[in-house]
Motif scaffolding. Structure first.
Motif, PDB file in Angstrom:
ATOM      1  N   ILE A  76      33.929  11.454 -25.560  1.00  0.00           N
ATOM      2  CA  ILE A  76      33.433  10.484 -24.581  1.00  0.00           C
ATOM      3  C   ILE A  76      33.636   9.092 -25.183  1.00  0.00           C
ATOM      4  O   ILE A  76      32.938   8.707 -26.122  1.00  0.00           O
ATOM      5  N   ALA A  77      34.618   8.364 -24.652  1.00  0.00           N
ATOM      6  CA  ALA A  77      34.925   7.029 -25.198  1.00  0.00           C
ATOM      7  C   ALA A  77      33.906   6.009 -24.693  1.00  0.00           C
ATOM      8  O   ALA A  77      33.448   5.151 -25.434  1.00  0.00           O
ATOM      9  N   VAL A  78      33.603   6.102 -23.392  1.00  0.00           N
ATOM     10  CA  VAL A  78      32.578   5.231 -22.785  1.00  0.00           C
ATOM     11  C   VAL A  78      31.668   6.130 -21.963  1.00  0.00           C
ATOM     12  O   VAL A  78      32.149   6.934 -21.158  1.00  0.00           O
ATOM     13  N   GLY A 129      35.927   2.393 -32.805  1.00  0.00           N
ATOM     14  CA  GLY A 129      35.728   3.638 -32.064  1.00  0.00           C
ATOM     15  C   GLY A 129      34.515   3.653 -31.157  1.00  0.00           C
ATOM     16  O   GLY A 129      34.221   4.673 -30.527  1.00  0.00           O
ATOM     17  N   SER A 130      33.821   2.524 -31.056  1.00  0.00           N
ATOM     18  CA  SER A 130      32.597   2.510 -30.225  1.00  0.00           C
ATOM     19  C   SER A 130      32.893   2.415 -28.730  1.00  0.00           C
ATOM     20  O   SER A 130      31.988   2.576 -27.912  1.00  0.00           O
ATOM     21  N   GLY A 131      34.157   2.124 -28.367  1.00  0.00           N
ATOM     22  CA  GLY A 131      34.521   2.139 -26.951  1.00  0.00           C
ATOM     23  C   GLY A 131      34.841   0.781 -26.346  1.00  0.00           C
ATOM     24  O   GLY A 131      35.067   0.669 -25.133  1.00  0.00           O
ATOM     25  N   LYS A 132      34.917  -0.254 -27.181  1.00  0.00           N
ATOM     26  CA  LYS A 132      35.117  -1.613 -26.680  1.00  0.00           C
ATOM     27  C   LYS A 132      36.430  -1.772 -25.909  1.00  0.00           C
ATOM     28  O   LYS A 132      36.434  -2.257 -24.772  1.00  0.00           O
ATOM     29  N   SER A 133      37.534  -1.381 -26.547  1.00  0.00           N
ATOM     30  CA  SER A 133      38.843  -1.565 -25.893  1.00  0.00           C
ATOM     31  C   SER A 133      38.945  -0.728 -24.632  1.00  0.00           C
ATOM     32  O   SER A 133      39.514  -1.171 -23.630  1.00  0.00           O
ATOM     33  N   THR A 134      38.387   0.474 -24.688  1.00  0.00           N
ATOM     34  CA  THR A 134      38.450   1.333 -23.503  1.00  0.00           C
ATOM     35  C   THR A 134      37.718   0.667 -22.341  1.00  0.00           C
ATOM     36  O   THR A 134      38.227   0.637 -21.214  1.00  0.00           O
ATOM     37  N   LEU A 135      36.556   0.109 -22.608  1.00  0.00           N
ATOM     38  CA  LEU A 135      35.795  -0.552 -21.543  1.00  0.00           C
ATOM     39  C   LEU A 135      36.590  -1.730 -20.979  1.00  0.00           C
ATOM     40  O   LEU A 135      36.699  -1.900 -19.766  1.00  0.00           O
TER      41      LEU A 135
HETATM   42  N1  LIG Z   1      44.088   7.933 -25.498  1.00  0.00           N
HETATM   43  C1  LIG Z   1      43.046   8.469 -26.130  1.00  0.00           C
HETATM   44  N2  LIG Z   1      42.935   9.798 -26.293  1.00  0.00           N
HETATM   45  C2  LIG Z   1      41.883  10.364 -26.917  1.00  0.00           C
HETATM   46  N3  LIG Z   1      40.853   9.651 -27.419  1.00  0.00           N
HETATM   47  C3  LIG Z   1      40.900   8.324 -27.289  1.00  0.00           C
HETATM   48  C4  LIG Z   1      41.986   7.650 -26.647  1.00  0.00           C
HETATM   49  N4  LIG Z   1      41.738   6.324 -26.660  1.00  0.00           N
HETATM   50  C5  LIG Z   1      40.564   6.161 -27.298  1.00  0.00           C
HETATM   51  N5  LIG Z   1      40.057   7.355 -27.670  1.00  0.00           N
HETATM   52  C6  LIG Z   1      38.789   7.569 -28.386  1.00  0.00           C
HETATM   53  O1  LIG Z   1      37.778   6.904 -27.666  1.00  0.00           O
HETATM   54  C7  LIG Z   1      36.858   6.269 -28.546  1.00  0.00           C
HETATM   55  C8  LIG Z   1      36.755   4.794 -28.242  1.00  0.00           C
HETATM   56  O2  LIG Z   1      37.975   4.151 -28.547  1.00  0.00           O
HETATM   57  P1  LIG Z   1      38.200   2.576 -28.365  1.00  0.00           P
HETATM   58  O3  LIG Z   1      39.615   2.275 -28.726  1.00  0.00           O
HETATM   59  O4  LIG Z   1      37.737   2.151 -27.029  1.00  0.00           O
HETATM   60  O5  LIG Z   1      37.212   1.983 -29.459  1.00  0.00           O
HETATM   61  P2  LIG Z   1      37.086   0.518 -30.022  1.00  0.00           P
HETATM   62  O6  LIG Z   1      35.638   0.230 -30.133  1.00  0.00           O
HETATM   63  O7  LIG Z   1      37.897  -0.432 -29.211  1.00  0.00           O
HETATM   64  O8  LIG Z   1      37.709   0.674 -31.467  1.00  0.00           O
HETATM   65  P3  LIG Z   1      38.542  -0.351 -32.388  1.00  0.00           P
HETATM   66  O9  LIG Z   1      37.581  -1.466 -32.696  1.00  0.00           O
HETATM   67  O10 LIG Z   1      38.884   0.456 -33.594  1.00  0.00           O
HETATM   68  O11 LIG Z   1      39.735  -0.809 -31.611  1.00  0.00           O
HETATM   69  C9  LIG Z   1      37.336   6.589 -29.955  1.00  0.00           C
HETATM   70  O12 LIG Z   1      36.618   7.715 -30.410  1.00  0.00           O
HETATM   71  C10 LIG Z   1      38.797   6.930 -29.758  1.00  0.00           C
HETATM   72  O13 LIG Z   1      39.235   7.820 -30.741  1.00  0.00           O
END
Ligand SMILES: Nc1ncnc2c1ncn2[C@@H]1O[C@H](COP(=O)(O)OP(=O)(O)OP(=O)(O)O)[C@@H](O)[C@H]1O
Length: 255
Positions: free
Chosen positions: A22-24, A44-50
């Motif tokens: 669960i990314a977000v 990995g906390s989900g910032k970029s995904t959000l």
């Molecule tokens: N395409 C993907 N497939 C599987 N898991 C993913 C994918 N993209 C992200 N994740 C997972 O979702 C979670 C959130 O990722 P995200 O990139 O949003 O974090 P982040 O806070 O932006 O991290 P960072 O600061 O390292 O860039 C992580 O556990 C990551 O491994």
């Protein structure tokens, strides 16, 4: 700036799942027009995904995001990306295109062309010499390239800027100058800005609202002043402890 009564962005139960990951989790959030929001949290906390769900580089598994009252899933990506400039680490300039061509890439994808005067204006906005328009990306420094990335994001006259670790690869002095520049452009162009950063000091100095993410959830939503006063909970305070300790150590060194 748009109608101040309609949130610039509204997240309703927004989540993203990759199989078991669960990314977000489930984000509910409103962002007022004109705000400068920093999204901080551990890797990995989900910032970029959000952030990427806002301009549909990633589609949510659940929930809805509205931009100025309109569901983004119903908007054509090109229109969405014109309204929301996007700046990211490494910016991805096309190496065989001139700076002018790189800045005009978004409009060009929609079969329109930026005039030389507009390119010049955009370069001046980001404090680059307009003569750089004809150069190639390899002929610029990292900081100058990142400024081109900001100019490109502004080319479509967006209402908002989404920035994903925009200054991550820069040296501290360049990073600071560019942060100030973006803050100034934010005010001057009446933008709404969301910036993902690892760096709590940067968030505290640039943003007027700080969201802290942890394991796919927003665990703190407050102002820099409140964070420095000790609010926001354990995860937020652990992040604030880093710049706080640095400030103390520097103060101790000061004669
Ligand atoms: N395409 C993907 N497939 C599987 N898991 C993913 C994918 N993209 C992200 N994740 C997972 O979702 C979670 C959130 O990722 P995200 O990139 O949003 O974090 P982040 O806070 O932006 O991290 P960072 O600061 O390292 O860039 C992580 O556990 C990551 O491994």
């Amino acid at each position: 700036m748009a109608d101040p009564h309609i949130p610039f962005l509204h997240f309703d139960n927004v989540g993203k799942r990759y199989g078991e990951t669960i990314a977000v989790k489930s984000v509910a959030l409103s962002i007022t027009p004109g705000s400068f929001v920093a999204l901080v949290g551990a890797s990995g906390s989900g910032k970029s995904t959000l952030l990427k769900m806002v301009n549909r580089l990633i589609e949510p598994s659940q929930g809805q995001i509205a931009l100025e009252g309109m569901d983004v899933s119903a908007m054509a990506p090109a229109r969405l990306r014109r309204r929301l400039g996007y700046v990211f680490q490494g910016i991805g300039l096309f190496p065989h295109f001139t700076i002018a061509e790189n800045i005009g890439i978004g409009p060009r994808l929609e079969k329109s062309r930026l005039s030389a005067a507009r390119i010049e204006e955009l370069l001046e906005l980001v404090a680059l010499d307009p003569a750089m328009a004809s150069r190639m990306p390899a002929e610029l420094s990292g900081g100058q390239r990142q400024r081109v990335g900001v100019a490109r994001a502004l080319a479509g006259e967006p209402h908002g800027l989404l920035m994903d670790e925009p200054f991550g690869a820069l040296d501290p002095v360049t990073r600071d100058a560019l942060g100030e520049k973006v803050r100034e452009l934010h005010r001057q162009l009446k933008l709404t800005t969301i910036m993902v950063t690892h760096d709590m000091a940067e968030a505290l100095l640039l943003a007027d609202r700080v969201l802290v993410m942890d394991q796919g959830q927003i665990v703190a939503d407050t102002t820099p002043r409140q964070l420095l006063a000790g609010d926001g909970g354990d995860v937020a305070q652990a992040l604030v402890a880093v710049p706080r300790a640095q400030a103390r150590a520097l103060a101790d060194l000061t004669p």
